[in-house]
Design a protein around this motif. Structure first.
Motif, PDB file in Angstrom:
ATOM      1  N   GLU A 189       0.825  -1.260   0.421  1.00 22.35           N
ATOM      2  CA  GLU A 189      -0.410  -0.292   0.252  1.00 22.35           C
ATOM      3  C   GLU A 189       1.191   1.078  -0.116  1.00 22.35           C
ATOM      4  O   GLU A 189       2.027   0.631   0.537  1.00 22.35           O
ATOM      5  CB  GLU A 189      -1.020  -0.293   1.379  1.00 22.35           C
ATOM      6  N   GLU A 218      -8.709   1.457  -3.687  1.00 19.99           N
ATOM      7  CA  GLU A 218      -8.161   0.606  -4.851  1.00 19.99           C
ATOM      8  C   GLU A 218      -6.514   0.821  -5.240  1.00 19.99           C
ATOM      9  O   GLU A 218      -5.807   0.079  -4.980  1.00 19.99           O
ATOM     10  CB  GLU A 218      -9.189   0.091  -6.142  1.00 19.99           C
ATOM     11  N   GLU A 221      -3.619   1.365  -3.163  1.00 15.06           N
ATOM     12  CA  GLU A 221      -3.152  -0.646  -2.807  1.00 15.06           C
ATOM     13  C   GLU A 221      -2.615  -0.757  -4.570  1.00 15.06           C
ATOM     14  O   GLU A 221      -1.532  -1.480  -4.363  1.00 15.06           O
ATOM     15  CB  GLU A 221      -3.908  -1.149  -2.666  1.00 15.06           C
ATOM     16  N   ALA A 222      -3.378  -0.162  -5.418  1.00 11.93           N
ATOM     17  CA  ALA A 222      -2.608  -0.936  -6.804  1.00 11.93           C
ATOM     18  C   ALA A 222      -1.258  -0.481  -6.630  1.00 11.93           C
ATOM     19  O   ALA A 222      -0.387  -0.851  -7.626  1.00 11.93           O
ATOM     20  CB  ALA A 222      -3.964  -0.591  -7.738  1.00 11.93           C
ATOM     21  N   ASP A 246      -7.137  -5.575  -4.995  1.00 14.76           N
ATOM     22  CA  ASP A 246      -7.705  -4.501  -5.662  1.00 14.76           C
ATOM     23  C   ASP A 246      -7.308  -5.212  -7.188  1.00 14.76           C
ATOM     24  O   ASP A 246      -6.409  -5.871  -7.755  1.00 14.76           O
ATOM     25  CB  ASP A 246      -6.965  -3.787  -5.186  1.00 14.76           C
ATOM     26  N   LYS A 247      -8.233  -4.972  -7.549  1.00 14.24           N
ATOM     27  CA  LYS A 247      -8.705  -5.634  -9.341  1.00 14.24           C
ATOM     28  C   LYS A 247      -7.601  -4.765 -10.350  1.00 14.24           C
ATOM     29  O   LYS A 247      -6.063  -6.019 -10.453  1.00 14.24           O
ATOM     30  CB  LYS A 247      -9.662  -5.086 -10.350  1.00 14.24           C
ATOM     31  N   TYR A 271     -11.850 -10.625   1.359  1.00 13.71           N
ATOM     32  CA  TYR A 271     -12.016 -10.213   0.540  1.00 13.71           C
ATOM     33  C   TYR A 271     -12.638 -10.702  -0.715  1.00 13.71           C
ATOM     34  O   TYR A 271     -13.302 -10.462  -1.385  1.00 13.71           O
ATOM     35  CB  TYR A 271     -10.823 -10.284   0.147  1.00 13.71           C
ATOM     36  N   CYS A 276     -16.706  -3.333   0.686  1.00 16.56           N
ATOM     37  CA  CYS A 276     -16.527  -1.795   1.637  1.00 16.56           C
ATOM     38  C   CYS A 276     -17.179  -1.314   1.776  1.00 16.56           C
ATOM     39  O   CYS A 276     -17.372  -0.760   2.905  1.00 16.56           O
ATOM     40  CB  CYS A 276     -15.487  -0.322   0.507  1.00 16.56           C
ATOM     41  N   LYS A 294     -12.897  -4.461  -0.739  1.00 16.10           N
ATOM     42  CA  LYS A 294     -12.577  -3.053  -1.667  1.00 16.10           C
ATOM     43  C   LYS A 294     -13.890  -3.604  -2.160  1.00 16.10           C
ATOM     44  O   LYS A 294     -14.584  -3.916  -1.336  1.00 16.10           O
ATOM     45  CB  LYS A 294     -11.209  -3.670  -2.309  1.00 16.10           C
ATOM     46  N   SER A 298     -13.390  -5.379  -7.725  1.00 16.21           N
ATOM     47  CA  SER A 298     -12.350  -5.506  -7.154  1.00 16.21           C
ATOM     48  C   SER A 298     -12.603  -7.175  -6.521  1.00 16.21           C
ATOM     49  O   SER A 298     -12.070  -8.324  -7.278  1.00 16.21           O
ATOM     50  CB  SER A 298     -11.804  -4.928  -6.466  1.00 16.21           C
TER      51      SER A 298
END
Length: 458
Positions: A189, A218, A221-222, A246-247, A271, A276, A294, A298
Protein backbone atom coordinates in the motif's frame (compact mmCIF):
# COMPACT_ATOMS: atom_id res chain seq x y z
CA UNK A 1 -0.08 -59.02 9.08
CA UNK A 2 0.82 -55.37 8.68
CA UNK A 3 0.15 -53.08 11.62
CA UNK A 4 -0.82 -49.42 11.27
CA UNK A 5 -1.62 -46.64 13.70
CA UNK A 6 -4.60 -45.48 11.62
CA UNK A 7 -6.57 -46.58 8.58
CA UNK A 8 -9.13 -44.28 6.99
CA UNK A 9 -11.36 -46.43 4.78
CA UNK A 10 -13.87 -45.82 1.97
CA UNK A 11 -13.35 -42.05 1.66
CA UNK A 12 -13.04 -39.97 -1.51
CA UNK A 13 -9.49 -38.59 -1.60
CA UNK A 14 -9.14 -35.12 -3.12
CA UNK A 15 -5.96 -34.05 -4.92
CA UNK A 16 -5.19 -31.16 -7.25
CA UNK A 17 -5.71 -33.56 -10.15
CA UNK A 18 -9.03 -35.03 -9.12
CA UNK A 19 -11.03 -37.19 -6.70
CA UNK A 20 -11.04 -40.96 -6.26
CA UNK A 21 -12.07 -43.59 -3.72
CA UNK A 22 -9.08 -44.67 -1.66
CA UNK A 23 -8.08 -45.98 1.77
CA UNK A 24 -5.20 -44.33 3.62
CA UNK A 25 -2.93 -46.11 6.10
CA UNK A 26 -0.81 -44.19 8.61
CA UNK A 27 2.15 -45.36 10.67
CA UNK A 28 4.56 -43.25 12.74
CA UNK A 29 2.80 -40.04 11.67
CA UNK A 30 3.36 -40.65 7.93
CA UNK A 31 1.11 -41.89 5.15
CA UNK A 32 2.55 -45.34 4.37
CA UNK A 33 -0.02 -46.86 2.05
CA UNK A 34 -2.86 -45.72 -0.20
CA UNK A 35 -5.18 -47.92 -2.22
CA UNK A 36 -8.46 -49.79 -2.25
CA UNK A 37 -9.29 -52.24 0.53
CA UNK A 38 -6.11 -51.88 2.60
CA UNK A 39 -5.79 -54.93 4.81
CA UNK A 40 -4.05 -55.02 8.18
CA UNK A 41 -4.44 -54.36 11.86
CA UNK A 42 -4.80 -50.81 13.05
CA UNK A 43 -4.92 -49.06 16.41
CA UNK A 44 -7.82 -47.07 14.96
CA UNK A 45 -9.96 -47.56 11.86
CA UNK A 46 -12.21 -44.77 10.60
CA UNK A 47 -14.99 -45.39 8.08
CA UNK A 48 -15.15 -42.29 5.86
CA UNK A 49 -17.91 -43.60 3.58
CA UNK A 50 -19.60 -40.71 1.81
CA UNK A 51 -16.95 -38.27 3.05
CA UNK A 52 -14.19 -36.36 1.30
CA UNK A 53 -10.65 -36.94 2.57
CA UNK A 54 -8.41 -33.90 2.12
CA UNK A 55 -4.88 -32.81 2.97
CA UNK A 56 -4.76 -30.51 5.98
CA UNK A 57 -4.91 -26.84 5.08
CA UNK A 58 -1.97 -24.47 5.51
CA UNK A 59 -2.74 -20.94 6.66
CA UNK A 60 0.43 -19.17 5.59
CA UNK A 61 -0.59 -15.73 6.88
CA UNK A 62 -1.43 -15.20 10.56
CA UNK A 63 -0.49 -12.73 13.30
CA UNK A 64 -0.70 -14.39 16.72
CA UNK A 65 0.19 -12.60 19.97
CA UNK A 66 1.12 -9.63 17.77
CA UNK A 67 1.58 -6.18 19.36
CA UNK A 68 -0.32 -3.69 17.19
CA UNK A 69 -2.36 -0.53 17.62
CA UNK A 70 -1.67 -0.20 21.34
CA UNK A 71 -2.67 -3.75 22.21
CA UNK A 72 -1.91 -7.38 21.29
CA UNK A 73 -3.92 -9.53 18.87
CA UNK A 74 -6.53 -11.56 20.72
CA UNK A 75 -5.34 -15.06 19.80
CA UNK A 76 -2.31 -16.48 21.56
CA UNK A 77 -0.16 -19.16 19.95
CA UNK A 78 -2.20 -21.69 21.88
CA UNK A 79 -5.70 -20.43 21.07
CA UNK A 80 -4.85 -19.53 17.48
CA UNK A 81 -3.42 -22.95 16.67
CA UNK A 82 -6.29 -24.65 18.53
CA UNK A 83 -8.80 -22.78 16.39
CA UNK A 84 -6.82 -23.62 13.27
CA UNK A 85 -7.03 -27.35 14.02
CA UNK A 86 -10.78 -27.07 14.44
CA UNK A 87 -11.07 -25.56 10.96
CA UNK A 88 -8.93 -28.20 9.26
CA UNK A 89 -5.69 -26.20 9.28
CA UNK A 90 -2.73 -28.41 10.23
CA UNK A 91 0.14 -25.99 9.50
CA UNK A 92 0.19 -22.31 10.36
CA UNK A 93 2.67 -19.57 9.47
CA UNK A 94 3.24 -16.64 11.84
CA UNK A 95 4.79 -13.25 11.07
CA UNK A 96 7.14 -12.12 13.87
CA UNK A 97 8.44 -8.59 13.26
CA UNK A 98 12.16 -7.73 13.41
CA UNK A 99 13.00 -4.21 14.56
CA UNK A 100 16.09 -2.02 14.23
CA UNK A 101 18.96 -3.67 16.07
CA UNK A 102 17.20 -7.03 16.27
CA UNK A 103 18.38 -10.17 14.49
CA UNK A 104 16.31 -12.70 12.57
CA UNK A 105 17.35 -15.76 14.55
CA UNK A 106 17.00 -14.14 17.99
CA UNK A 107 13.45 -13.19 17.03
CA UNK A 108 12.58 -16.61 15.57
CA UNK A 109 14.09 -18.47 18.53
CA UNK A 110 12.23 -16.32 21.06
CA UNK A 111 8.96 -17.27 19.35
CA UNK A 112 10.08 -20.88 19.00
CA UNK A 113 10.27 -21.30 22.77
CA UNK A 114 6.61 -20.28 23.12
CA UNK A 115 5.42 -22.27 20.13
CA UNK A 116 7.13 -25.48 21.22
CA UNK A 117 5.13 -25.25 24.44
CA UNK A 118 1.80 -23.96 23.11
CA UNK A 119 1.34 -24.90 19.44
CA UNK A 120 -1.48 -27.35 18.81
CA UNK A 121 -0.56 -27.83 15.12
CA UNK A 122 2.64 -27.64 13.09
CA UNK A 123 4.05 -24.19 12.49
CA UNK A 124 6.53 -22.12 10.54
CA UNK A 125 7.62 -18.50 10.60
CA UNK A 126 8.07 -15.85 8.00
CA UNK A 127 10.15 -12.98 9.33
CA UNK A 128 9.14 -9.35 8.79
CA UNK A 129 12.22 -7.28 8.04
CA UNK A 130 11.97 -3.60 8.99
CA UNK A 131 15.66 -2.63 9.17
CA UNK A 132 18.77 -4.11 7.53
CA UNK A 133 21.00 -3.15 10.48
CA UNK A 134 23.71 -1.75 8.18
CA UNK A 135 23.65 -4.87 6.06
CA UNK A 136 23.93 -7.41 8.89
CA UNK A 137 20.45 -8.77 8.13
CA UNK A 138 21.42 -9.52 4.52
CA UNK A 139 24.29 -11.66 5.81
CA UNK A 140 22.15 -13.33 8.46
CA UNK A 141 19.53 -14.34 5.89
CA UNK A 142 21.85 -17.16 4.80
CA UNK A 143 21.87 -18.63 8.31
CA UNK A 144 18.10 -18.23 8.52
CA UNK A 145 17.59 -20.13 5.27
CA UNK A 146 19.87 -22.92 6.53
CA UNK A 147 17.63 -23.13 9.62
CA UNK A 148 14.51 -23.46 7.46
CA UNK A 149 13.31 -19.85 7.49
CA UNK A 150 12.97 -19.26 3.76
CA UNK A 151 10.62 -16.27 3.49
CA UNK A 152 10.93 -12.66 4.60
CA UNK A 153 8.22 -10.02 4.62
CA UNK A 154 8.43 -6.31 3.85
CA UNK A 155 5.89 -3.58 4.47
CA UNK A 156 5.57 -0.81 1.89
CA UNK A 157 3.34 0.91 4.46
CA UNK A 158 3.31 1.71 8.21
CA UNK A 159 5.94 4.41 7.82
CA UNK A 160 5.03 6.19 11.07
CA UNK A 161 5.24 2.89 12.94
CA UNK A 162 8.82 2.43 11.66
CA UNK A 163 7.88 -0.82 9.93
CA UNK A 164 8.08 0.34 6.31
CA UNK A 165 11.00 -0.41 3.99
CA UNK A 166 12.06 1.90 1.17
CA UNK A 167 12.51 0.77 -2.42
CA UNK A 168 16.26 0.37 -2.00
CA UNK A 169 15.81 -1.99 0.95
CA UNK A 170 13.19 -3.95 -0.97
CA UNK A 171 15.57 -4.24 -3.93
CA UNK A 172 18.41 -5.51 -1.72
CA UNK A 173 16.13 -8.10 -0.16
CA UNK A 174 14.83 -9.28 -3.53
CA UNK A 175 18.37 -9.73 -4.84
CA UNK A 176 19.49 -11.54 -1.69
CA UNK A 177 16.45 -13.80 -1.73
CA UNK A 178 17.23 -14.72 -5.32
CA UNK A 179 20.76 -15.74 -4.29
CA UNK A 180 19.53 -17.88 -1.40
CA UNK A 181 16.47 -19.53 -2.95
CA UNK A 182 14.27 -17.60 -0.52
CA UNK A 183 11.14 -15.53 -1.08
CA UNK A 184 10.15 -11.93 -0.31
CA UNK A 185 6.56 -11.40 0.87
CA UNK A 186 5.18 -7.90 0.40
CA UNK A 187 2.37 -5.87 1.99
CA UNK A 188 1.68 -3.33 -0.74
CA UNK A 189 0.00 0.00 0.00
CA UNK A 190 1.18 3.58 -0.49
CA UNK A 191 1.69 5.28 2.91
CA UNK A 192 1.97 8.83 1.58
CA UNK A 193 -1.45 8.70 -0.07
CA UNK A 194 -2.95 7.08 3.02
CA UNK A 195 -1.50 9.82 5.24
CA UNK A 196 -2.73 12.53 2.88
CA UNK A 197 -6.30 11.23 2.85
CA UNK A 198 -6.33 10.46 6.57
CA UNK A 199 -5.22 13.99 7.45
CA UNK A 200 -7.88 15.43 5.15
CA UNK A 201 -10.73 13.30 6.53
CA UNK A 202 -9.85 13.95 10.17
CA UNK A 203 -9.69 17.69 9.49
CA UNK A 204 -13.15 17.49 7.94
CA UNK A 205 -14.54 15.51 10.89
CA UNK A 206 -15.03 12.39 8.78
CA UNK A 207 -14.04 9.80 11.34
CA UNK A 208 -16.21 6.70 10.79
CA UNK A 209 -15.03 3.31 9.56
CA UNK A 210 -16.11 4.17 6.00
CA UNK A 211 -13.22 6.62 5.87
CA UNK A 212 -10.77 3.86 6.69
CA UNK A 213 -11.67 2.46 3.27
CA UNK A 214 -11.67 5.87 1.55
CA UNK A 215 -8.20 6.59 2.96
CA UNK A 216 -6.85 3.40 1.32
CA UNK A 217 -8.99 2.84 -1.79
CA UNK A 218 -8.17 0.54 -4.71
CA UNK A 219 -5.59 2.71 -6.45
CA UNK A 220 -3.58 3.27 -3.25
CA UNK A 221 -2.99 -0.47 -3.00
CA UNK A 222 -2.60 -0.86 -6.76
CA UNK A 223 0.25 1.64 -7.02
CA UNK A 224 2.29 -0.27 -4.46
CA UNK A 225 1.42 -3.60 -6.08
CA UNK A 226 2.65 -2.28 -9.42
CA UNK A 227 5.83 -0.87 -7.88
CA UNK A 228 6.70 -4.11 -6.10
CA UNK A 229 6.07 -6.15 -9.25
CA UNK A 230 8.17 -3.70 -11.28
CA UNK A 231 11.20 -4.28 -9.05
CA UNK A 232 10.64 -8.03 -8.93
CA UNK A 233 10.48 -8.24 -12.72
CA UNK A 234 13.52 -6.06 -13.42
CA UNK A 235 15.65 -7.51 -10.60
CA UNK A 236 14.52 -11.05 -11.35
CA UNK A 237 13.66 -11.43 -7.67
CA UNK A 238 11.00 -13.78 -6.23
CA UNK A 239 7.91 -11.96 -4.91
CA UNK A 240 4.87 -13.17 -2.97
CA UNK A 241 2.15 -10.51 -2.74
CA UNK A 242 0.11 -11.01 0.42
CA UNK A 243 -3.61 -10.27 0.91
CA UNK A 244 -4.33 -9.11 -2.67
CA UNK A 245 -7.57 -7.14 -2.60
CA UNK A 246 -7.73 -4.84 -5.65
CA UNK A 247 -8.40 -5.46 -9.34
CA UNK A 248 -5.69 -3.22 -10.79
CA UNK A 249 -2.91 -4.65 -8.64
CA UNK A 250 -4.16 -8.17 -9.34
CA UNK A 251 -3.97 -7.53 -13.07
CA UNK A 252 -0.40 -6.24 -12.76
CA UNK A 253 0.65 -9.39 -10.91
CA UNK A 254 -1.06 -11.68 -13.41
CA UNK A 255 0.63 -9.87 -16.29
CA UNK A 256 4.02 -10.27 -14.59
CA UNK A 257 3.38 -14.00 -14.13
CA UNK A 258 2.52 -14.31 -17.82
CA UNK A 259 5.79 -12.57 -18.67
CA UNK A 260 7.67 -15.21 -16.71
CA UNK A 261 8.34 -13.34 -13.47
CA UNK A 262 8.37 -15.36 -10.24
CA UNK A 263 5.37 -13.63 -8.70
CA UNK A 264 2.87 -15.38 -6.44
CA UNK A 265 -0.54 -14.01 -5.44
CA UNK A 266 -2.34 -14.57 -2.13
CA UNK A 267 -5.83 -13.37 -1.32
CA UNK A 268 -8.03 -13.84 1.77
CA UNK A 269 -11.60 -15.02 2.42
CA UNK A 270 -12.67 -11.60 3.72
CA UNK A 271 -11.98 -10.03 0.31
CA UNK A 272 -13.92 -12.82 -1.41
CA UNK A 273 -16.93 -12.49 0.91
CA UNK A 274 -17.29 -8.80 1.85
CA UNK A 275 -17.05 -5.51 -0.02
CA UNK A 276 -16.26 -2.04 1.29
CA UNK A 277 -19.97 -1.57 2.01
CA UNK A 278 -19.37 -3.27 5.38
CA UNK A 279 -17.68 -0.06 6.54
CA UNK A 280 -21.02 1.75 6.26
CA UNK A 281 -22.55 -0.62 8.82
CA UNK A 282 -23.03 0.33 12.44
CA UNK A 283 -20.44 -2.30 13.39
CA UNK A 284 -18.17 -1.34 10.48
CA UNK A 285 -15.19 -0.86 12.76
CA UNK A 286 -15.15 -4.63 13.41
CA UNK A 287 -14.24 -5.15 9.73
CA UNK A 288 -11.32 -2.72 9.74
CA UNK A 289 -8.20 -4.40 8.38
CA UNK A 290 -5.46 -3.30 6.03
CA UNK A 291 -5.80 -3.40 3.17
CA UNK A 292 -9.55 -2.92 3.60
CA UNK A 293 -12.25 -4.80 1.72
CA UNK A 294 -12.70 -3.20 -1.68
CA UNK A 295 -15.54 -2.61 -4.16
CA UNK A 296 -17.59 -5.19 -6.03
CA UNK A 297 -15.47 -4.89 -9.17
CA UNK A 298 -12.35 -5.92 -7.27
CA UNK A 299 -14.14 -8.82 -5.58
CA UNK A 300 -15.43 -10.06 -8.93
CA UNK A 301 -11.91 -9.89 -10.36
CA UNK A 302 -10.54 -11.94 -7.45
CA UNK A 303 -13.11 -14.70 -7.96
CA UNK A 304 -12.51 -14.70 -11.71
CA UNK A 305 -8.76 -15.10 -11.13
CA UNK A 306 -9.33 -17.93 -8.61
CA UNK A 307 -11.52 -19.81 -11.06
CA UNK A 308 -8.85 -19.38 -13.76
CA UNK A 309 -6.07 -20.66 -11.43
CA UNK A 310 -4.31 -17.28 -11.54
CA UNK A 311 -4.30 -16.78 -7.76
CA UNK A 312 -1.89 -19.11 -6.00
CA UNK A 313 -3.04 -19.22 -2.39
CA UNK A 314 -5.83 -18.23 -0.04
CA UNK A 315 -4.77 -17.41 3.53
CA UNK A 316 -6.41 -15.39 6.28
CA UNK A 317 -4.23 -12.58 7.67
CA UNK A 318 -5.79 -13.76 10.97
CA UNK A 319 -5.28 -10.92 13.45
CA UNK A 320 -8.37 -10.54 15.66
CA UNK A 321 -8.93 -7.98 18.39
CA UNK A 322 -11.58 -7.78 21.10
CA UNK A 323 -14.70 -5.73 20.42
CA UNK A 324 -13.88 -3.22 23.17
CA UNK A 325 -10.51 -2.63 21.46
CA UNK A 326 -12.24 -2.09 18.12
CA UNK A 327 -14.49 0.38 19.95
CA UNK A 328 -11.48 2.61 20.65
CA UNK A 329 -11.99 3.90 17.13
CA UNK A 330 -15.75 4.36 17.08
CA UNK A 331 -15.18 8.12 16.80
CA UNK A 332 -11.81 7.99 15.02
CA UNK A 333 -11.04 5.27 12.46
CA UNK A 334 -7.28 5.74 12.95
CA UNK A 335 -7.58 4.30 16.48
CA UNK A 336 -9.16 1.00 15.40
CA UNK A 337 -6.70 -1.91 15.72
CA UNK A 338 -6.43 -3.39 12.22
CA UNK A 339 -7.32 -7.04 11.78
CA UNK A 340 -10.04 -9.69 11.66
CA UNK A 341 -10.52 -13.34 12.58
CA UNK A 342 -10.37 -16.11 10.01
CA UNK A 343 -8.06 -19.06 10.72
CA UNK A 344 -10.91 -21.41 11.69
CA UNK A 345 -13.01 -20.27 8.73
CA UNK A 346 -10.47 -20.59 5.88
CA UNK A 347 -10.96 -24.21 4.78
CA UNK A 348 -14.71 -24.36 5.49
CA UNK A 349 -15.18 -21.19 3.41
CA UNK A 350 -13.25 -22.41 0.37
CA UNK A 351 -14.71 -25.92 0.59
CA UNK A 352 -18.19 -24.40 0.82
CA UNK A 353 -17.43 -22.53 -2.42
CA UNK A 354 -16.48 -25.87 -3.97
CA UNK A 355 -19.59 -27.58 -2.60
CA UNK A 356 -21.69 -24.87 -4.27
CA UNK A 357 -19.88 -25.40 -7.59
CA UNK A 358 -18.19 -22.00 -7.59
CA UNK A 359 -14.78 -23.71 -7.79
CA UNK A 360 -13.77 -27.38 -7.74
CA UNK A 361 -12.71 -29.27 -4.62
CA UNK A 362 -9.35 -29.80 -6.34
CA UNK A 363 -8.95 -26.03 -6.65
CA UNK A 364 -9.80 -25.55 -2.97
CA UNK A 365 -7.11 -28.09 -2.04
CA UNK A 366 -4.59 -26.39 -4.36
CA UNK A 367 -5.27 -22.92 -2.93
CA UNK A 368 -5.30 -23.91 0.73
CA UNK A 369 -2.79 -26.75 0.88
CA UNK A 370 -0.80 -27.96 -2.13
CA UNK A 371 0.25 -24.58 -3.56
CA UNK A 372 1.31 -23.09 -0.20
CA UNK A 373 3.40 -26.19 0.54
CA UNK A 374 5.18 -25.95 -2.81
CA UNK A 375 5.71 -22.19 -2.73
CA UNK A 376 7.11 -22.16 0.80
CA UNK A 377 9.19 -25.33 0.61
CA UNK A 378 7.17 -27.53 2.99
CA UNK A 379 8.28 -30.79 1.43
CA UNK A 380 6.30 -33.05 3.81
CA UNK A 381 3.04 -31.13 3.58
CA UNK A 382 0.28 -30.18 1.18
CA UNK A 383 -0.94 -33.44 -0.33
CA UNK A 384 -2.10 -36.94 0.49
CA UNK A 385 0.70 -39.11 -0.79
CA UNK A 386 2.77 -42.00 0.55
CA UNK A 387 5.72 -40.62 2.51
CA UNK A 388 4.07 -37.31 3.40
CA UNK A 389 2.95 -36.24 6.87
CA UNK A 390 -0.47 -37.66 7.70
CA UNK A 391 -2.18 -34.26 7.92
CA UNK A 392 -5.71 -35.27 7.00
CA UNK A 393 -9.15 -33.65 7.09
CA UNK A 394 -12.40 -35.60 6.77
CA UNK A 395 -15.15 -33.42 5.28
CA UNK A 396 -18.88 -34.06 5.31
CA UNK A 397 -20.41 -32.43 2.23
CA UNK A 398 -23.89 -32.63 3.76
CA UNK A 399 -23.19 -31.16 7.19
CA UNK A 400 -24.74 -27.71 7.69
CA UNK A 401 -22.90 -25.32 9.98
CA UNK A 402 -23.53 -21.72 11.04
CA UNK A 403 -20.56 -19.75 12.34
CA UNK A 404 -20.94 -18.08 15.71
CA UNK A 405 -18.41 -16.74 18.17
CA UNK A 406 -19.92 -19.35 20.50
CA UNK A 407 -18.82 -22.33 18.38
CA UNK A 408 -15.40 -21.06 17.38
CA UNK A 409 -12.29 -22.12 19.33
CA UNK A 410 -10.40 -18.81 19.59
CA UNK A 411 -10.13 -16.29 22.41
CA UNK A 412 -11.88 -13.36 20.69
CA UNK A 413 -15.35 -12.12 21.64
CA UNK A 414 -16.75 -11.43 18.15
CA UNK A 415 -16.18 -12.50 14.56
CA UNK A 416 -16.90 -10.92 11.18
CA UNK A 417 -18.12 -14.39 10.14
CA UNK A 418 -21.00 -14.40 12.66
CA UNK A 419 -24.07 -16.02 11.06
CA UNK A 420 -22.25 -17.28 7.96
CA UNK A 421 -23.84 -20.54 6.84
CA UNK A 422 -21.77 -23.35 5.32
CA UNK A 423 -23.12 -26.38 3.52
CA UNK A 424 -20.45 -28.97 4.22
CA UNK A 425 -17.99 -28.85 7.12
CA UNK A 426 -14.89 -30.66 8.43
CA UNK A 427 -15.76 -33.38 10.94
CA UNK A 428 -12.25 -34.57 11.82
CA UNK A 429 -8.71 -33.21 11.61
CA UNK A 430 -5.60 -35.36 11.99
CA UNK A 431 -2.21 -33.80 12.64
CA UNK A 432 0.43 -36.31 11.54
CA UNK A 433 -2.09 -39.07 12.14
CA UNK A 434 -3.16 -37.77 15.58
CA UNK A 435 -6.79 -36.75 16.00
CA UNK A 436 -6.90 -33.06 17.01
CA UNK A 437 -10.49 -32.18 16.10
CA UNK A 438 -13.59 -34.38 16.25
CA UNK A 439 -17.10 -33.16 15.42
CA UNK A 440 -16.94 -29.75 17.06
CA UNK A 441 -14.46 -30.60 19.81
CA UNK A 442 -10.74 -29.89 20.01
CA UNK A 443 -9.10 -33.19 20.95
CA UNK A 444 -5.42 -32.28 20.69
CA UNK A 445 -3.19 -30.65 23.23
CA UNK A 446 -0.71 -27.77 23.40
CA UNK A 447 2.81 -28.74 22.39
CA UNK A 448 1.72 -31.24 19.73
CA UNK A 449 2.83 -28.90 16.98
CA UNK A 450 6.29 -29.19 15.46
CA UNK A 451 8.47 -26.65 13.70
CA UNK A 452 8.40 -27.09 9.92
CA UNK A 453 11.92 -26.72 8.54
CA UNK A 454 11.47 -25.48 4.99
CA UNK A 455 13.56 -26.16 1.93
CA UNK A 456 14.89 -23.27 -0.20
CA UNK A 457 14.28 -23.21 -3.93
CA UNK A 458 17.11 -24.59 -6.02
Amino acid sequence: MKHYNLIIKNGIVVTTEGMYKCDIAVKDEKIVEMGLNIEGEADKTVDASGMLVLPGAMDVHTHLQMPFGGTVSADSYLSGTRAAACGGVTTLFDYPVQRAGGTIMDLINSKKEILEKDACIDWASHCCITNLNDGAILKEMEKAVEEGITSFKCFLVYKKENMMVDDGTLARLLLRARELGALVNIHAENPDLIDMYTEQFLKEGKTGAWYHYLSRPEFVEAEADRRAVHWAKHLNGPLYVVHMADKEGLEACIQAKREGAEVYIETCPQYLEFTCDVYKREDGRNFVCSPPMKGQESQDALWQAIKADLIDTVATDHCPFQSYEKDWGKDDFTKIPNGCAGVENLYPYMLDAANKGKITFSQAVALCSTNPAKIFGCSQKGELRVGKDADIVIYDKNKDFTVSVKNMHSDYDHTIWEGKKFHGYPVQTYLRGNLVYDNGEFTGKPGMGKFVKRVPKK
